[in-house]
Scaffold this motif. Structure first.
Motif, PDB file in Angstrom:
ATOM      1  N   LEU A 268       1.117  -1.362  10.684  1.00 52.47           N
ATOM      2  CA  LEU A 268       0.388  -2.273   9.805  1.00 52.47           C
ATOM      3  C   LEU A 268      -0.029  -3.559  10.507  1.00 52.47           C
ATOM      4  O   LEU A 268      -0.799  -4.342   9.955  1.00 52.47           O
ATOM      5  CB  LEU A 268       1.253  -2.609   8.583  1.00 52.47           C
ATOM      6  CG  LEU A 268       1.717  -1.420   7.745  1.00 52.47           C
ATOM      7  CD1 LEU A 268       2.635  -1.904   6.620  1.00 52.47           C
ATOM      8  CD2 LEU A 268       0.530  -0.665   7.168  1.00 52.47           C
ATOM      9  N   GLY A 269       0.484  -3.770  11.721  1.00 54.77           N
ATOM     10  CA  GLY A 269       0.130  -4.978  12.449  1.00 54.77           C
ATOM     11  C   GLY A 269       0.690  -6.238  11.818  1.00 54.77           C
ATOM     12  O   GLY A 269       0.100  -7.314  11.935  1.00 54.77           O
ATOM     13  N   GLN A 295       1.644  -7.689  -2.445  1.00 54.28           N
ATOM     14  CA  GLN A 295       0.280  -7.182  -2.647  1.00 54.28           C
ATOM     15  C   GLN A 295      -0.452  -7.013  -1.318  1.00 54.28           C
ATOM     16  O   GLN A 295      -1.216  -6.062  -1.131  1.00 54.28           O
ATOM     17  CB  GLN A 295      -0.515  -8.140  -3.549  1.00 54.28           C
ATOM     18  CG  GLN A 295       0.035  -8.274  -4.960  1.00 54.28           C
ATOM     19  CD  GLN A 295       1.031  -9.418  -5.067  1.00 54.28           C
ATOM     20  OE1 GLN A 295       1.634  -9.837  -4.077  1.00 54.28           O
ATOM     21  NE2 GLN A 295       1.215  -9.924  -6.282  1.00 54.28           N
ATOM     22  N   GLU A 296      -0.197  -7.933  -0.389  1.00 56.13           N
ATOM     23  CA  GLU A 296      -0.846  -7.875   0.923  1.00 56.13           C
ATOM     24  C   GLU A 296      -0.451  -6.612   1.677  1.00 56.13           C
ATOM     25  O   GLU A 296      -1.297  -5.926   2.267  1.00 56.13           O
ATOM     26  CB  GLU A 296      -0.466  -9.118   1.741  1.00 56.13           C
ATOM     27  CG  GLU A 296      -0.989  -9.107   3.169  1.00 56.13           C
ATOM     28  CD  GLU A 296      -0.358 -10.192   4.033  1.00 56.13           C
ATOM     29  OE1 GLU A 296      -0.466 -10.092   5.270  1.00 56.13           O
ATOM     30  OE2 GLU A 296       0.248 -11.132   3.473  1.00 56.13           O
ATOM     31  N   LYS A 299      -1.849  -3.408  -0.075  1.00 53.25           N
ATOM     32  CA  LYS A 299      -3.290  -3.315   0.183  1.00 53.25           C
ATOM     33  C   LYS A 299      -3.556  -2.800   1.591  1.00 53.25           C
ATOM     34  O   LYS A 299      -4.450  -1.981   1.816  1.00 53.25           O
ATOM     35  CB  LYS A 299      -3.928  -4.690  -0.013  1.00 53.25           C
ATOM     36  CG  LYS A 299      -5.442  -4.689   0.088  1.00 53.25           C
ATOM     37  CD  LYS A 299      -5.987  -6.082  -0.197  1.00 53.25           C
ATOM     38  CE  LYS A 299      -7.518  -6.092  -0.099  1.00 53.25           C
ATOM     39  NZ  LYS A 299      -8.064  -7.453  -0.350  1.00 53.25           N
ATOM     40  N   LYS A 300      -2.754  -3.265   2.541  1.00 55.26           N
ATOM     41  CA  LYS A 300      -2.903  -2.852   3.940  1.00 55.26           C
ATOM     42  C   LYS A 300      -2.604  -1.362   4.094  1.00 55.26           C
ATOM     43  O   LYS A 300      -3.326  -0.631   4.783  1.00 55.26           O
ATOM     44  CB  LYS A 300      -1.940  -3.673   4.789  1.00 55.26           C
ATOM     45  CG  LYS A 300      -2.212  -3.613   6.282  1.00 55.26           C
ATOM     46  CD  LYS A 300      -2.947  -4.849   6.717  1.00 55.26           C
ATOM     47  CE  LYS A 300      -3.081  -4.917   8.224  1.00 55.26           C
ATOM     48  NZ  LYS A 300      -3.891  -6.080   8.655  1.00 55.26           N
ATOM     49  N   ILE A 301      -1.537  -0.890   3.423  1.00 52.92           N
ATOM     50  CA  ILE A 301      -1.148   0.523   3.510  1.00 52.92           C
ATOM     51  C   ILE A 301      -2.234   1.406   2.914  1.00 52.92           C
ATOM     52  O   ILE A 301      -2.657   2.406   3.518  1.00 52.92           O
ATOM     53  CB  ILE A 301       0.190   0.757   2.771  1.00 52.92           C
ATOM     54  CG1 ILE A 301       1.331   0.038   3.482  1.00 52.92           C
ATOM     55  CG2 ILE A 301       0.495   2.257   2.688  1.00 52.92           C
ATOM     56  CD1 ILE A 301       2.636   0.010   2.704  1.00 52.92           C
ATOM     57  N   VAL A 302      -2.705   1.046   1.718  1.00 54.40           N
ATOM     58  CA  VAL A 302      -3.685   1.866   1.000  1.00 54.40           C
ATOM     59  C   VAL A 302      -5.023   1.918   1.739  1.00 54.40           C
ATOM     60  O   VAL A 302      -5.699   2.948   1.762  1.00 54.40           O
ATOM     61  CB  VAL A 302      -3.883   1.331  -0.441  1.00 54.40           C
ATOM     62  CG1 VAL A 302      -5.026   2.045  -1.135  1.00 54.40           C
ATOM     63  CG2 VAL A 302      -2.604   1.494  -1.248  1.00 54.40           C
ATOM     64  N   SER A 303      -5.406   0.810   2.372  1.00 51.43           N
ATOM     65  CA  SER A 303      -6.689   0.770   3.079  1.00 51.43           C
ATOM     66  C   SER A 303      -6.652   1.529   4.407  1.00 51.43           C
ATOM     67  O   SER A 303      -7.673   2.008   4.894  1.00 51.43           O
ATOM     68  CB  SER A 303      -7.103  -0.681   3.325  1.00 51.43           C
ATOM     69  OG  SER A 303      -6.181  -1.320   4.202  1.00 51.43           O
TER      70      SER A 303
END
Length: 337
Positions: A268-269, A295-296, A299-303
């Motif tokens: 995820l960086g 949430q951050e 959002k990163k995982i899903v994107s």
């Protein structure tokens, strides 16, 4: 504010019979018995003020239920003193029963094969509630707990959430000053849990009922209780505000992710993200929410990945207790709540 519950240096020791394995051990135990002692509760003290809602949590076998049972007079402490609403629970249990209500999530008090209304009617007689007062109180509780449609059905046909609401009505018919709730949401779905939490909060805010809540579900405690007592191995390891425990020890979350494609790891960086488990499709990570909002990260995982399912969990209570111990070891001179 005056304390409505006073617990002073109480301990509870159980003697457990031990038996050697096999037939020989069984025969031997008929003539000679060997026992070992277990300290279920070990010299704990605390006060609860009138109108408080206190969460009482800990892992299995920590001493939570044993303490509740001593405060209600079901068990006798091996040593120490307890005072609940100016009664000694062990000497004046019958009088105390008219002042407190109890709900044990795994030990129902409703008659299983009969409608809940039959249990309510019986309890009204036991608590010697005048008929007019009983009917008025019952009407109020039925409306509050929204069980109009189910009180005439056999308890065995009710859902877990419906049954627990009826259990709470049975415990509130006599207008208790203190309500002891032992795992009231165990086994419930999210919607049912939310409803029970709302009802507990309303009881406290509207009727001024003092509530002692034990639960394995940290969300139960966070949503309902302003004060938290954590017990482990029979000893209190934390007694302070729920907000304080979150600020000190609940600044991390566990995220379980199931992917639709094989992935060696979640890249995820992000710093302060720790891999707890790596599988072909399932991954578990721990995040520091003080560094990265939940949430951050989601959002990163899903994107970045093709996600089939994702769950956000609180850390196990054992992990929180471990961190409390670690923090106390690292800060021996610090004053704790």
């Amino acid at each position: 504010m005056a304390a409505i519950i006073k617990v002073e240096n109480i301990s509870k020791e159980f003697r457990i019979k031990e038996k050697e394995p096999g037939l020989k051990g069984s025969l031997k135990s008929l003539f000679t018995s060997k026992y070992k002692s277990i300290d279920a509760v070990d010299n704990i003290s605390f006060n609860v003020n009138k109108g408080e809602v206190v969460g009482f949590i800990g892992p299995n076998g920590a001493g939570k239920s044993t303490t509740i049972k001593m405060m209600t007079g079901i068990l006798f402490p091996s040593s120490g003193k307890i005072n609940v609403i100016n009664y000694d629970p062990q000497k004046e249990r019958k009088k105390l029963a008219f002042k407190v209500g109890t709900v044990f999530g795994q030990k129902p008090q409703l008659w299983y094969h009969l409608p809940a209304i039959d249990t309510f009617n019986l309890f009204a007689k036991i608590y010697e509630i005048p008929e007019k007062q009983y009917q008025q109180r019952l009407k109020e509780l039925i409306k509050t707990f929204e069980v109009e449609e189910v009180i005439n059905q056999p308890v065995r046909k009710l859902s877990l959430g419906q049954r627990m609401r009826c259990e709470m009505i049975a415990s509130l018919l006599h207008n208790p000053e203190v309500l002891f709730l032992d795992e009231p949401t165990i086994g419930m779905d999210i919607v049912a849990k939310k409803r029970i939490r709302e009802l507990i909060k309303n009881l406290n805010e509207n009727d001024g009922v003092t509530v002692i809540l034990t639960s394995h579900d940290l969300e139960d405690v966070e949503q309902v209780c302003k004060r938290l007592i954590i017990i482990n191995n029979g000893k209190i390891v934390y007694d302070g505000s729920t907000k304080g425990i979150r600020e000190k020890y609940l600044n991390f979350k566990i995220i379980q992710v199931i992917l639709n494609e094989k992935t060696e790891s979640l890249n995820l960086g992000l710093k302060n993200v720790k891999a707890v488990f790596k599988g072909k499709f399932r991954h578990v990570i721990e995040i520091d929410t003080s560094k990265h909002p939940i949430q951050e990260v989601v959002k990163k995982i899903v994107s970045k990945y093709n996600v089939e399912d994702i769950n956000i969990l609180d850390p196990p209570i054992e992990e929180i207790i471990s961190r409390i111990y670690q923090n106390k070891t690292d800060h021996k001179d610090q004053k704790w709540d």
